[in-house]
Design a protein around this motif. Structure first.
Motif, mmCIF file in Angstrom:
data_model
loop_
_atom_site.group_PDB
_atom_site.id
_atom_site.type_symbol
_atom_site.label_atom_id
_atom_site.label_comp_id
_atom_site.label_asym_id
_atom_site.label_seq_id
_atom_site.Cartn_x
_atom_site.Cartn_y
_atom_site.Cartn_z
ATOM 1 N N THR A 43 51.782 -19.699 16.824
ATOM 2 C CA THR A 43 51.253 -20.906 16.611
ATOM 3 C C THR A 43 51.733 -21.877 17.889
ATOM 4 N N HIS A 44 52.916 -21.875 18.436
ATOM 5 C CA HIS A 44 53.215 -22.788 19.489
ATOM 6 C C HIS A 44 52.521 -22.228 20.730
ATOM 7 N N ILE A 45 52.341 -21.161 20.910
ATOM 8 C CA ILE A 45 51.451 -20.787 22.290
ATOM 9 C C ILE A 45 50.010 -21.267 22.097
ATOM 10 N N GLY A 46 49.516 -20.874 20.926
ATOM 11 C CA GLY A 46 48.181 -21.220 20.490
ATOM 12 C C GLY A 46 47.972 -22.869 20.851
ATOM 13 N N ARG A 47 48.775 -23.682 20.274
ATOM 14 C CA ARG A 47 48.778 -25.165 20.369
ATOM 15 C C ARG A 47 48.858 -25.557 22.144
ATOM 16 N N VAL A 48 49.674 -24.762 22.710
ATOM 17 C CA VAL A 48 49.807 -24.997 24.154
ATOM 18 C C VAL A 48 48.622 -24.704 24.981
ATOM 19 N N LEU A 49 48.093 -23.594 24.537
ATOM 20 C CA LEU A 49 46.641 -23.005 25.220
ATOM 21 C C LEU A 49 45.598 -23.947 24.854
ATOM 22 N N TRP A 75 53.099 -34.726 20.741
ATOM 23 C CA TRP A 75 52.213 -34.055 21.714
ATOM 24 C C TRP A 75 52.924 -33.826 23.024
ATOM 25 N N LEU A 76 53.940 -34.549 23.308
ATOM 26 C CA LEU A 76 54.687 -34.347 24.753
ATOM 27 C C LEU A 76 55.102 -33.017 24.964
ATOM 28 N N TYR A 77 55.667 -32.079 24.230
ATOM 29 C CA TYR A 77 55.970 -30.836 24.588
ATOM 30 C C TYR A 77 54.962 -29.836 24.787
ATOM 31 N N TYR A 78 53.727 -29.942 23.926
ATOM 32 C CA TYR A 78 52.598 -29.178 24.243
ATOM 33 C C TYR A 78 51.855 -29.463 25.452
#
Length: 120
Positions: A43-49, A75-78
């Motif tokens: 989920t985290h990498i999906g949000r980053v992409l 939103w800052l991390y992503y």
């Protein structure tokens, strides 16, 4: 110009060894941990992409629904990780690259924290 006493050589060696161990351990975990580690690594990498496909905060779309509402989260991390994905020129998957960038940020935080405590 600083009124702080200088660190002894053995103290510098201990700090160096601790930082080297931290960096080695973070690198090992980034490269060898399974991508489907719970609770939500995918989920985290999906949000980053999803953030990587947009310059700002991406709009919610049917393609991003599996990652939750993108505009209702911090939103800052992503956003930072999405900008880092654009710098991935190495032949490694984006997930591992983002993990390594996280490790570098963690190491920098540790060093800055040590320097800040030393100032106190």
């Amino acid at each position: 110009m600083s009124s702080q006493p200088k660190l002894e050589r053995w103290e510098l060696a201990v700090y160096g060894l601790l930082l080297a161990y931290f960096a080695a351990r973070v690198t090992w975990l980034a490269l060898w941990m399974h991508p489907y580690v719970p609770p939500d690594e995918i989920t985290h990498i999906g949000r980053v992409l999803a953030y990587a496909n947009s310059w700002g905060i991406p709009d919610n779309s049917p393609a991003s629904f599996e990652y939750g509402l993108l505009d209702h989260r911090p939103w800052l991390y992503y956003w930072v990780m999405a900008r880092a994905v654009a710098l991935n020129i190495f032949p490694i998957p984006d997930l591992f690259f983002v993990r390594l960038v996280n490790g570098v940020l963690g190491l920098a935080t540790l060093v800055l924290g040590m320097l800040w405590v030393r100032e106190w």
